[in-house]
Design a protein around this motif. Sequence first.
Motif, short mmCIF file in Angstrom:
data_model
loop_
_atom_site.label_atom_id
_atom_site.label_comp_id
_atom_site.label_asym_id
_atom_site.label_seq_id
_atom_site.Cartn_x
_atom_site.Cartn_y
_atom_site.Cartn_z
N SER A 134 0.76 -1.30 -0.11
CA SER A 134 -0.06 -0.03 -0.06
C SER A 134 0.98 1.40 0.02
N ILE A 135 1.87 1.26 0.81
CA ILE A 135 2.76 2.39 0.89
C ILE A 135 3.62 2.65 -0.24
N LEU A 136 4.21 1.53 -0.55
CA LEU A 136 5.05 1.65 -1.96
C LEU A 136 4.20 2.39 -3.12
N PHE A 137 2.94 1.85 -3.11
CA PHE A 137 2.21 2.23 -4.33
C PHE A 137 1.79 3.78 -4.13
N ALA A 138 1.57 3.90 -2.81
CA ALA A 138 1.11 5.59 -2.35
C ALA A 138 2.04 6.40 -2.46
N ILE A 139 3.33 6.23 -2.41
CA ILE A 139 4.31 7.18 -2.68
C ILE A 139 4.63 7.85 -3.77
N ASN A 164 -3.57 -13.57 -3.09
CA ASN A 164 -3.79 -12.68 -4.26
C ASN A 164 -4.87 -11.62 -4.06
N GLY A 165 -5.97 -12.27 -3.58
CA GLY A 165 -7.33 -11.64 -3.59
C GLY A 165 -7.19 -10.49 -2.30
N ILE A 166 -6.82 -11.34 -1.25
CA ILE A 166 -6.75 -10.56 -0.02
C ILE A 166 -5.78 -9.29 -0.11
N LEU A 167 -4.66 -9.41 -0.59
CA LEU A 167 -3.71 -8.33 -0.95
C LEU A 167 -4.15 -7.30 -1.85
N LEU A 168 -5.04 -7.64 -2.78
CA LEU A 168 -5.44 -6.62 -3.75
C LEU A 168 -6.37 -5.76 -2.87
N ALA A 169 -7.49 -6.46 -2.27
CA ALA A 169 -8.56 -5.88 -1.59
C ALA A 169 -7.95 -4.94 -0.33
N HIS A 170 -7.03 -5.48 0.30
CA HIS A 170 -6.34 -4.52 1.26
C HIS A 170 -5.66 -3.26 0.55
N ILE A 171 -4.83 -3.51 -0.37
CA ILE A 171 -4.29 -2.50 -1.15
C ILE A 171 -5.20 -1.29 -1.34
N TYR A 172 -6.38 -1.85 -2.01
CA TYR A 172 -7.34 -0.89 -2.52
C TYR A 172 -8.04 -0.14 -1.50
N PHE A 227 -0.34 1.22 11.11
CA PHE A 227 -1.78 1.67 11.19
C PHE A 227 -2.28 0.61 10.21
N ILE A 228 -1.77 0.63 9.00
CA ILE A 228 -2.31 -0.20 7.79
C ILE A 228 -2.29 -1.75 8.11
N PHE A 229 -1.06 -2.06 9.00
CA PHE A 229 -0.71 -3.49 9.51
C PHE A 229 -1.74 -3.84 10.55
N VAL A 230 -2.04 -3.03 11.46
CA VAL A 230 -3.27 -3.28 12.22
C VAL A 230 -4.49 -3.38 11.71
N LEU A 231 -5.07 -2.41 10.73
CA LEU A 231 -6.00 -2.56 10.00
C LEU A 231 -6.28 -3.81 9.23
N CYS A 232 -5.51 -4.20 8.73
CA CYS A 232 -5.14 -5.62 7.73
C CYS A 232 -5.21 -6.80 8.86
N PHE A 233 -4.50 -6.44 9.98
CA PHE A 233 -4.36 -8.03 10.73
C PHE A 233 -5.96 -8.10 11.45
N ASN A 234 -6.60 -6.96 11.47
CA ASN A 234 -7.83 -7.21 12.02
C ASN A 234 -9.13 -7.30 11.02
N SER A 235 -8.53 -7.28 10.06
CA SER A 235 -9.50 -7.36 8.68
C SER A 235 -10.26 -8.51 8.65
N PHE A 236 -11.68 -8.61 8.63
CA PHE A 236 -12.32 -10.01 8.90
C PHE A 236 -13.17 -10.39 7.47
N ALA A 237 -14.09 -9.28 6.95
CA ALA A 237 -14.74 -9.64 5.90
C ALA A 237 -14.16 -9.95 4.47
N VAL A 238 -12.93 -9.32 4.31
CA VAL A 238 -12.12 -9.67 3.13
C VAL A 238 -11.70 -10.83 3.07
N VAL A 239 -11.09 -11.47 4.33
CA VAL A 239 -10.50 -12.67 4.28
C VAL A 239 -11.65 -13.77 4.26
N LEU A 240 -12.55 -13.45 4.93
CA LEU A 240 -13.70 -14.56 5.07
C LEU A 240 -14.25 -14.75 3.63
#
Lengths: 341, 527
Positions: free
Chosen positions: B54-59, B120-128, B182-195
Amino acid sequence: MNLIHSRLQTLFAGFVTAILALFSFQAQAQSQNQNDILTVYTYDSFVSEWGPGPQLKKIFEQQCQCELKFVAVEDGVSILNRVRIEGKKTKADVLLGLDNGLIEEARQLKLVRPHKLTTDHLTPVLNWQDDSFMPFDYGYFAFIYDNRKIERPATSLSELIQSDAQVIYQDPRTSTPGQGLMTWMKAVYGDQSTQQWQQLAQHTVTVTKGWWEAYSMFLEGGSDYVLSYATSPAYHAVAEGHEHYQAALFSEGHVTQIEVAGITNNSKNPELARDFLEFLTSAEAQKIIPVTNWMLPVIDGVELPQAFSKLIQPKTIGFTPKEISQQRKAWLREWRSAASQ
Amino acid sequence: MLAYAVVIFMTALAFYGLIGFDQAQFDARLLRDSYIQQILMFSIQQSGLSALLSILFAIPIARTIHFMPQLPGRLVFLRLCLLSFIMPTLVLVTGLVALLGRSGYITPLLSEDWNLYGLNGILLAHIYLNMPLAVRVLSQQLGHIPDTGWRLAQQLKLSPWQSFLKVEWPAIKSSLLMLSAFIFVLCFNSFAVVLALGGGPGSTTLEVAIYQALKYDFNLSEALTLAWLQFALAGSIFLLMAKLGKLNWLSADTGHQRWLPTWPKYQQHAYRILYCLVWLLLLSPVLALLPTILSVNWETFNWITLFTSALRSLALALTSALLALLLTWYLLQPIRSTYRHQQEKFRVILQWLATHTLVAPAMVLSTGLYIYLLPRTDLDSSGIFWLITLNALLLIPFIFGQLKPRLIQFDQQYALLSENLKLTPKQRLYILWPFIRPALISSFSLAVLLALGDVAVFSIFGDSDWSTLPWLIYGYAGSYRMAEAALASLLLLLLCIALIYLFEHTPGGHFRDSGSRKSKVKNGSGK
């Protein structure tokens, strides 16, 4: 500031009252007409527009002067999970869609009561003697492939596992076909199952929660093989008029699934539930189930479409319900550890 | 004080449940289970990768936004960034499946082995979901570079790379670490995407494993053990973050550019292309929903379910947000008085108590409460009460963060004055109201939007007969009815947009930059 406080306090009180009102309203709505409603927990494809649910509902409601209410979850094991969580508070009168792999567990959890019906009219093939569960259809688990994509299908479970063909199957924690594959693996490989699960995981596209999701994905081109039933090709032949989808016959033998219904221990309408179980094995219902749920009928003498005679005739392997219920937890653990590597 | 009692009581119940009793106990042996170790590794891996990517793309995107103020639709773009951050995750999931799933629009262009399900899908969604947030924060940071820095760089004839290292890097460095955590925590706690996008046991996270232990295996001990693990990890990262500082992600986009370096033509073109590409990327999952809807079978489609779910979601979200707002208001009163009486330590304790739900993931609190309540109450009829209260509790930190500075600012400026003038409470209200209204409205709308997308709490306390819009989407997607899922997703998205629009057009309500403009005029500082 006091004014704001008192205003907010009024608002807060009003808010709480509103919520309480909502509750009591709900509770009231629920307590109405409980006598005339038969609640049946089942899986989603059973009640889909092309499944047996709508037709059975129509006929049964005419007979019973009651309302038949289906509550659908993803798959068979989820029915058990849900009732187990709900415990004594469950609204289910009938559990429809458990299978031979789950009946011992359901019995031990005291979820069901004896149905007190005779089983003489059932086909002798099943040799059915269970006093709590009534079978309504049966079939063999099988991997389905598209013969336009695959010319030489796998002829054994080992061949499939050793290949690199893309496979979709269902989660054994939620789905009866998934659990069927688990017993299949144990029946064929016994203690060597872990390595085989790991091998299979290499070319598994996804593990879905229920049968429907897996089969829909497969039909959209999601994989080479999908775990389903030996009877699935009959659906495509009858409803769609083609023979592209075929079941692969495996030399090790196939696991049988007998789908059953049972009356819950907490049912408020056991009489009505019993009528429904009796209805399920009647000639009328058994005529509908094979061509909507695409499984084999549990009574003899049901006229089936031509396509059924072309289905594979596998030899059967597997375990008794007792054996499955004793081992199920350990097998699930083994599966999830192996498949997650 | 009642508000503190409510907040603490709920958490206490949850943790009492987590301590375990009778049928549920902490099981340390599970920590050695290879499955648990595997999902723990996967949870860390996916959140780490999500944050990094996320951050690499964001810069580069943040630089584009910053250096090219003349780009068309730049402000709308920043708004879109905010929307995609708070967008209900299942809407995105449906869009991604429509684009990249088995029969997705883009899938034929990809390699044979492409599989959306799994990492793949989890990363895509989290980056988005998270990259736009990073873009916003980083472009703000770049805006803080003083003109002199750029002038100096130009005079020293630094190459673009050198000026990136010497001028830009120091400006964004501090927020990068914070942002990653911050993003790490958000993704670590992410539920719906992984489900929805996890492809089986190989790509399960702790959060989803807790849900599965509860709902698939009914294994309370395992759920409880996993919940502690989740809490310990998320909690320690959160503490780390608290040490690092404060992330100002909702703050105003200051907008005024003063002096910017001029870039060579080719680089400007590169920026433009990148900008267009990102627009396309951000819009594509939403646009993909539109053609998917066309295959809905309109005759058999269950409109009643769709609309009742939508109404239910709205009602739940509004009540949760309102409750959260009320609770936050009362939580803030003692804190205001600590400022007046200068009780520094007491204030820190109070603030921590008020916002402690930020540390405990939704799934952990839900699991604890669920285990506690299951043998004690009829969750079937009271589930909705817990659903609302728990959601409200989880929203408090967000509202708190926005409301507190405004209230304190008010007290600092007007408390003494109103005391001297002996204003009646009613008169004080008249003064306070216009002052906090923007913050009140913007925090309320944020809370409603967040509650509208809730899946985690609902998955535990909800009733599938009584489903909310996100859960309905999950159900449709779960039975692979993508057209219906797309339709429900679009409705949910429209609801969100309508809410944002509504709140923005409430007099005085600026969702994006709550009141900071006004306060700038008044006292020359945003904070």
